[in-house]
Structures are given as C-alpha cells and as structure tokens.
Scaffold this motif. Structure first.
Motif, mmCIF file in Angstrom:
data_model
loop_
_atom_site.group_PDB
_atom_site.id
_atom_site.type_symbol
_atom_site.label_atom_id
_atom_site.label_comp_id
_atom_site.label_asym_id
_atom_site.label_seq_id
_atom_site.Cartn_x
_atom_site.Cartn_y
_atom_site.Cartn_z
ATOM 1 N N PRO A 74 -14.746 10.625 -2.721
ATOM 2 C CA PRO A 74 -14.607 9.168 -2.571
ATOM 3 C C PRO A 74 -13.878 8.521 -3.753
ATOM 4 N N GLN A 75 -14.088 9.063 -4.962
ATOM 5 C CA GLN A 75 -13.382 8.534 -6.133
ATOM 6 C C GLN A 75 -11.872 8.717 -5.984
ATOM 7 N N GLU A 76 -11.469 9.887 -5.526
ATOM 8 C CA GLU A 76 -10.040 10.160 -5.327
ATOM 9 C C GLU A 76 -9.459 9.279 -4.222
ATOM 10 N N GLU A 77 -10.243 9.071 -3.161
ATOM 11 C CA GLU A 77 -9.790 8.207 -2.067
ATOM 12 C C GLU A 77 -9.670 6.759 -2.534
ATOM 13 N N LEU A 78 -10.601 6.318 -3.346
ATOM 14 C CA LEU A 78 -10.551 4.972 -3.919
ATOM 15 C C LEU A 78 -9.288 4.785 -4.760
ATOM 16 N N ASP A 79 -8.979 5.781 -5.579
ATOM 17 C CA ASP A 79 -7.753 5.733 -6.396
ATOM 18 C C ASP A 79 -6.508 5.703 -5.515
ATOM 19 N N ARG A 80 -6.509 6.529 -4.456
ATOM 20 C CA ARG A 80 -5.360 6.585 -3.554
ATOM 21 C C ARG A 80 -5.133 5.235 -2.874
ATOM 22 N N ILE A 81 -6.216 4.619 -2.402
ATOM 23 C CA ILE A 81 -6.110 3.321 -1.735
ATOM 24 C C ILE A 81 -5.564 2.274 -2.703
ATOM 25 N N SER A 82 -6.090 2.256 -3.921
ATOM 26 C CA SER A 82 -5.644 1.276 -4.923
ATOM 27 C C SER A 82 -4.166 1.424 -5.237
ATOM 28 N N GLU A 83 -3.701 2.666 -5.300
ATOM 29 C CA GLU A 83 -2.305 2.917 -5.668
ATOM 30 C C GLU A 83 -1.338 2.723 -4.497
ATOM 31 N N SER A 84 -1.784 3.005 -3.278
ATOM 32 C CA SER A 84 -0.847 3.002 -2.150
ATOM 33 C C SER A 84 -0.861 1.735 -1.310
ATOM 34 N N ALA A 85 -1.916 0.943 -1.396
ATOM 35 C CA ALA A 85 -1.988 -0.275 -0.576
ATOM 36 C C ALA A 85 -0.870 -1.232 -0.977
ATOM 37 N N THR A 86 -0.104 -1.680 -0.003
ATOM 38 C CA THR A 86 1.048 -2.536 -0.296
ATOM 39 C C THR A 86 0.672 -4.006 -0.384
ATOM 40 N N ASP A 87 -0.503 -4.362 0.109
ATOM 41 C CA ASP A 87 -0.945 -5.758 0.030
ATOM 42 C C ASP A 87 -2.462 -5.805 0.101
ATOM 43 N N GLY A 88 -3.009 -7.009 -0.121
ATOM 44 C CA GLY A 88 -4.454 -7.183 -0.141
ATOM 45 C C GLY A 88 -5.113 -6.865 1.182
ATOM 46 N N ALA A 89 -4.448 -7.227 2.286
ATOM 47 C CA ALA A 89 -5.032 -6.978 3.606
ATOM 48 C C ALA A 89 -5.175 -5.480 3.868
ATOM 49 N N THR A 90 -4.158 -4.708 3.492
ATOM 50 C CA THR A 90 -4.213 -3.245 3.660
ATOM 51 C C THR A 90 -5.312 -2.658 2.790
ATOM 52 N N PHE A 91 -5.375 -3.103 1.534
ATOM 53 C CA PHE A 91 -6.417 -2.607 0.632
ATOM 54 C C PHE A 91 -7.798 -2.885 1.210
ATOM 55 N N LYS A 92 -8.028 -4.126 1.659
ATOM 56 C CA LYS A 92 -9.356 -4.488 2.179
ATOM 57 C C LYS A 92 -9.716 -3.653 3.402
ATOM 58 N N ARG A 93 -8.753 -3.456 4.299
ATOM 59 C CA ARG A 93 -9.020 -2.656 5.502
ATOM 60 C C ARG A 93 -9.405 -1.222 5.133
ATOM 61 N N GLU A 94 -8.633 -0.625 4.233
ATOM 62 C CA GLU A 94 -8.885 0.779 3.878
ATOM 63 C C GLU A 94 -10.158 0.950 3.047
ATOM 64 N N ILE A 95 -10.412 0.001 2.154
ATOM 65 C CA ILE A 95 -11.601 0.130 1.307
ATOM 66 C C ILE A 95 -12.875 -0.124 2.119
ATOM 67 N N ARG A 96 -12.765 -1.005 3.132
ATOM 68 C CA ARG A 96 -13.913 -1.206 4.029
ATOM 69 C C ARG A 96 -14.184 0.071 4.821
ATOM 70 N N GLY A 97 -13.114 0.764 5.226
ATOM 71 C CA GLY A 97 -13.278 2.035 5.932
ATOM 72 C C GLY A 97 -13.981 3.067 5.067
ATOM 73 N N LEU A 98 -13.606 3.134 3.787
ATOM 74 C CA LEU A 98 -14.259 4.056 2.853
ATOM 75 C C LEU A 98 -15.727 3.691 2.681
ATOM 76 N N ALA A 99 -16.004 2.392 2.556
ATOM 77 C CA ALA A 99 -17.385 1.938 2.396
ATOM 78 C C ALA A 99 -18.220 2.281 3.624
ATOM 79 N N THR A 100 -17.660 2.081 4.806
ATOM 80 C CA THR A 100 -18.376 2.397 6.048
ATOM 81 C C THR A 100 -18.666 3.889 6.138
ATOM 82 N N LEU A 101 -17.689 4.694 5.769
ATOM 83 C CA LEU A 101 -17.848 6.144 5.803
ATOM 84 C C LEU A 101 -19.023 6.611 4.952
ATOM 85 N N HIS A 102 -19.249 5.933 3.834
ATOM 86 C CA HIS A 102 -20.317 6.339 2.907
ATOM 87 C C HIS A 102 -21.493 5.371 2.888
ATOM 88 N N ASP A 103 -21.606 4.548 3.933
ATOM 89 C CA ASP A 103 -22.743 3.634 4.110
ATOM 90 C C ASP A 103 -22.937 2.666 2.934
#
Length: 199
Positions: free
Chosen positions: A113-142
């Motif tokens: 999850p730490q690596e995925e968090l770093d990947r999302i932070s580095e690759s998200a092109t805008d706030g909406a993309t970041f929020k969508r992907e980080i919410r997905g990570l949060a849901t995956l890990h409850d």
C-alpha cells in the motif's frame, strides 16, 4: 500533479478542474491584479484572501493526505507492539471501527500500500484523479480515515475558493485586456449590476 500555469487555463475548464486548481489560479491572478484595484475595501479583501490562501496547510489534496498520514505516523506506531499495554493504544481513537484497529494498519505498515500510495501521488495528473485512486486504495484496505480527510480538505478549501471567486468577480477585470502586453488596465469596481460594462 498538474504543472499548468494560470494563463494556460480556460475559465470553463478551470471551474471543473478541482479545488486546488481553482485556488492556485485565483491566488496567482489576484496577486498580479491586486495592485490595480482602486477600491480600498476591495483591495483589503483581496489581500486578506491571498494571505489566508497562503496559510492553508497544504495546497493540494495529495499534500494534505500526506501531511495527515505523516502526523498520524509520528504520534502512533499503528501496530501492536510491546510498549503499549493495550494494542489499541498504538492507534488514534479516530481509527476505531477499522478491521485493522489494534492489529496493524496496512496503509502505514505494509510495503505494497505504501508503494501504491507513492505511485498515485506521483502519477495523478490532477486532484480529481488523485482522489479517485486514493479512495480506491482506502476501500481496498478498509480505511475510513482517508475518505474523511478528503472530505475535510474539500470542505476547508471550498469556502476559500468561493470567497476568492467572489473577490475576482467583484473587481470585474477584463481578463483578455489585462494579460495583453502593453494593454491598458480596465477595471470596473462597481458591484451594482446595472452599472457594469462601461469601459
């Protein structure tokens, strides 16, 4: 995150591009134009808003989430260890209800999850993309804290952005003329709709 400058933005596109883009554009635009405002009260409002916009703890939702995770990790180990009598003492009370509460927080303590968090932070092109992907990570890990932080960030920034747009619209700057080299500054400080438009 996006590296566009304020002058690259189309206003219609900006309105739908996320709170952080709006905040950044408004701050940069008002900083350039505040010296041309002749109405003292409006100028004071603009300066106070610029100061407030610079004092927010993070300029993007990505920075805000990173800040919250870092603060939590600095105070809590987020896993059971021998220095706590009760395993739940290794977690903030706000994490109660999470299936990992009292065990080990995957977002903080697991490599994947730490690596995925770093990947999302580095690759998200805008706030909406970041929020969508980080919410997905949060849901995956409850994790219910990350969605709550996103909501906090949006609530905090929404009022500030609304106020910034109100100030911007109040000064009625002709955007095209203002940004043209050698053009005369045209400002209508009237807040009465009936008196607008006389340049």
């Amino acid at each position: 995150m996006s590296t566009q400058t304020p002058d690259d933005f189309d206003l219609d596109e900006l309105n739908s591009s996320g709170l952080e883009s709006n905040l950044e554009w408004l701050r940069d635009t008002l900083q350039r134009r505040v010296k041309h405002i002749q109405d003292d009260e409006l100028k004071r409002r603009a300066v106070r808003w610029i100061q407030k916009s610079l004092q927010v703890p993070a300029s993007t939702v990505s920075d805000y989430i990173d800040h919250q995770l870092s603060e939590m990790e600095a105070e809590y180990r987020m896993y059971d260890h021998d220095r706590v009598e009760n395993a739940e003492d290794a977690f903030p009370d706000a994490c109660e209800g999470c299936p990992h509460y009292g065990g080990g927080c995957p977002i903080i303590t697991w490599r994947s999850p730490q690596e995925e968090l770093d990947r999302i932070s580095e690759s998200a092109t805008d706030g909406a993309t970041f929020k969508r992907e980080i919410r997905g990570l949060a849901t995956l890990h409850d994790c219910h804290r990350i969605p709550a932080w996103i909501t906090q960030w949006e609530t905090r920034y929404e009022g500030l952005v609304d106020e910034g747009w109100d100030i911007y619209l109040s000064i009625e700057v002709d955007v095209g003329m203002m940004d043209s080299p050698g053009a005369e500054i045209q400002v209508d400080l009237s807040e009465d709709d009936d008196d607008r438009g006389a340049y």
